[in-house]
Write a protein that holds these residues in place. Structure first.
Motif, mmCIF file in Angstrom:
data_model
loop_
_atom_site.group_PDB
_atom_site.id
_atom_site.type_symbol
_atom_site.label_atom_id
_atom_site.label_comp_id
_atom_site.label_asym_id
_atom_site.label_seq_id
_atom_site.Cartn_x
_atom_site.Cartn_y
_atom_site.Cartn_z
ATOM 1 N N PHE A 85 -4.351 -11.366 -0.036
ATOM 2 C CA PHE A 85 -2.979 -10.877 0.082
ATOM 3 C C PHE A 85 -2.666 -9.819 -0.963
ATOM 4 C CE2 PHE A 85 -2.853 -15.108 1.954
ATOM 5 C CZ PHE A 85 -2.255 -14.833 3.166
ATOM 6 N N GLU A 86 -3.710 -9.195 -1.505
ATOM 7 C CA GLU A 86 -3.522 -8.244 -2.590
ATOM 8 C C GLU A 86 -2.632 -7.074 -2.191
ATOM 9 O OE1 GLU A 86 -6.161 -5.675 -5.776
ATOM 10 O OE2 GLU A 86 -7.161 -6.749 -4.173
ATOM 11 N N MET A 87 -2.836 -6.518 -1.022
ATOM 12 C CA MET A 87 -2.018 -5.385 -0.586
ATOM 13 C C MET A 87 -0.560 -5.784 -0.407
ATOM 14 S SD MET A 87 -3.890 -2.828 -0.802
ATOM 15 C CE MET A 87 -2.682 -1.681 -0.223
ATOM 16 N N HIS A 88 -0.322 -6.986 0.115
ATOM 17 C CA HIS A 88 1.050 -7.465 0.282
ATOM 18 C C HIS A 88 1.724 -7.674 -1.074
ATOM 19 C CE1 HIS A 88 0.375 -7.935 4.538
ATOM 20 N NE2 HIS A 88 -0.667 -8.716 4.303
ATOM 21 N N ILE A 89 0.982 -8.237 -2.016
ATOM 22 C CA ILE A 89 1.536 -8.478 -3.348
ATOM 23 C C ILE A 89 1.838 -7.154 -4.041
ATOM 24 C CG2 ILE A 89 0.997 -9.392 -5.641
ATOM 25 C CD1 ILE A 89 -0.584 -11.610 -4.220
ATOM 26 N N LYS A 90 0.931 -6.198 -3.924
ATOM 27 C CA LYS A 90 1.160 -4.886 -4.536
ATOM 28 C C LYS A 90 2.372 -4.193 -3.914
ATOM 29 C CE LYS A 90 -3.406 -3.804 -6.262
ATOM 30 N NZ LYS A 90 -4.526 -2.878 -6.283
ATOM 31 N N THR A 91 2.533 -4.309 -2.613
ATOM 32 C CA THR A 91 3.693 -3.710 -1.950
ATOM 33 C C THR A 91 4.986 -4.355 -2.429
ATOM 34 O OG1 THR A 91 2.348 -3.250 0.000
ATOM 35 C CG2 THR A 91 4.736 -3.212 0.291
ATOM 36 N N ILE A 92 4.982 -5.669 -2.517
ATOM 37 C CA ILE A 92 6.188 -6.383 -2.949
ATOM 38 C C ILE A 92 6.529 -6.049 -4.394
ATOM 39 C CG2 ILE A 92 7.106 -8.686 -3.466
ATOM 40 C CD1 ILE A 92 5.579 -9.646 -0.946
ATOM 41 N N THR A 93 5.536 -6.069 -5.283
ATOM 42 C CA THR A 93 5.826 -5.780 -6.689
ATOM 43 C C THR A 93 6.236 -4.326 -6.886
ATOM 44 O OG1 THR A 93 3.474 -5.399 -7.148
ATOM 45 C CG2 THR A 93 4.358 -7.599 -7.609
ATOM 46 N N SER A 94 5.677 -3.426 -6.097
ATOM 47 C CA SER A 94 6.083 -2.018 -6.199
ATOM 48 C C SER A 94 7.521 -1.831 -5.706
ATOM 49 C CB SER A 94 5.150 -1.128 -5.386
ATOM 50 O OG SER A 94 3.860 -1.151 -5.929
ATOM 51 N N ALA A 95 7.909 -2.620 -4.721
ATOM 52 C CA ALA A 95 9.283 -2.528 -4.210
ATOM 53 C C ALA A 95 10.279 -3.197 -5.156
ATOM 54 C CB ALA A 95 9.362 -3.160 -2.830
#
Length: 163
Positions: free
Chosen positions: A145-155
């Motif tokens: 889920f790395e891409m999802h986590i990166k998207t969420i933290t960037s948002a």
């Protein structure tokens, strides 16, 4: 850091965070020394001046929080995402500056900086926990889920700007 990929290189943003951290620590120490000489005229002696006590206490408070800040900053960047962690790190350093300057005035002026700093530390801690959970999800279940986590933290990281 995932079981499938090697450790990523250290970002220049981390280097700038470290340089700012060191320079802020030096600035705070310089303020303590200056206030000590201004109050006593003889060097670093503590005789009970209220201005010196405020500067000294603010410096000690800032110095005591830096190890925790550096630990969660590095863990969040290595385990989750470097860009939001670096942004939060820069925000934290500016908040600590606001706390220090506010502490030199009335003590109530330092409260917003203190509370804002706690929120940023919590954000970095949650980023670290998300990175660790993602590692175990990959290790045990093969789900990344790395891409999802990166998207969420960037948002979420720009929301740190809201007081």
């Amino acid at each position: 850091l995932s079981p499938r990929s090697p450790a990523s290189a250290v970002s220049p943003n981390y280097i700038s965070d470290q340089i700012l951290c060191v320079s802020l620590t030096a600035f705070f120490a310089n303020k303590v020394e200056h206030e000590s000489k201004h109050c006593n005229g003889k060097g670093f002696q503590r005789l009970g001046s209220s201005a010196f006590d405020r500067v000294y206490t603010a410096n000690q408070n800032c110095g005591h929080t830096y190890p925790t800040f550096l630990a969660v900053l590095w863990c969040a960047g290595l385990l989750c995402s470097q860009a939001p962690a670096a942004f939060a790190g820069l925000m934290y350093l500016f908040v600590r500056q606001k706390y220090f300057v506010g502490y030199l005035g009335e003590r109530t002026q330092s409260t917003p900086g203190y509370l804002f700093g706690k929120r940023i530390i919590l954000f970095l801690f949650l980023m670290s926990v998300a990175g660790i959970l993602n590692y175990y999800l990959i290790f045990f279940f093969g789900s990344d889920f790395e891409m999802h986590i990166k998207t969420i933290t960037s948002a979420i990281s720009p929301l740190l700007l809201i007081p």
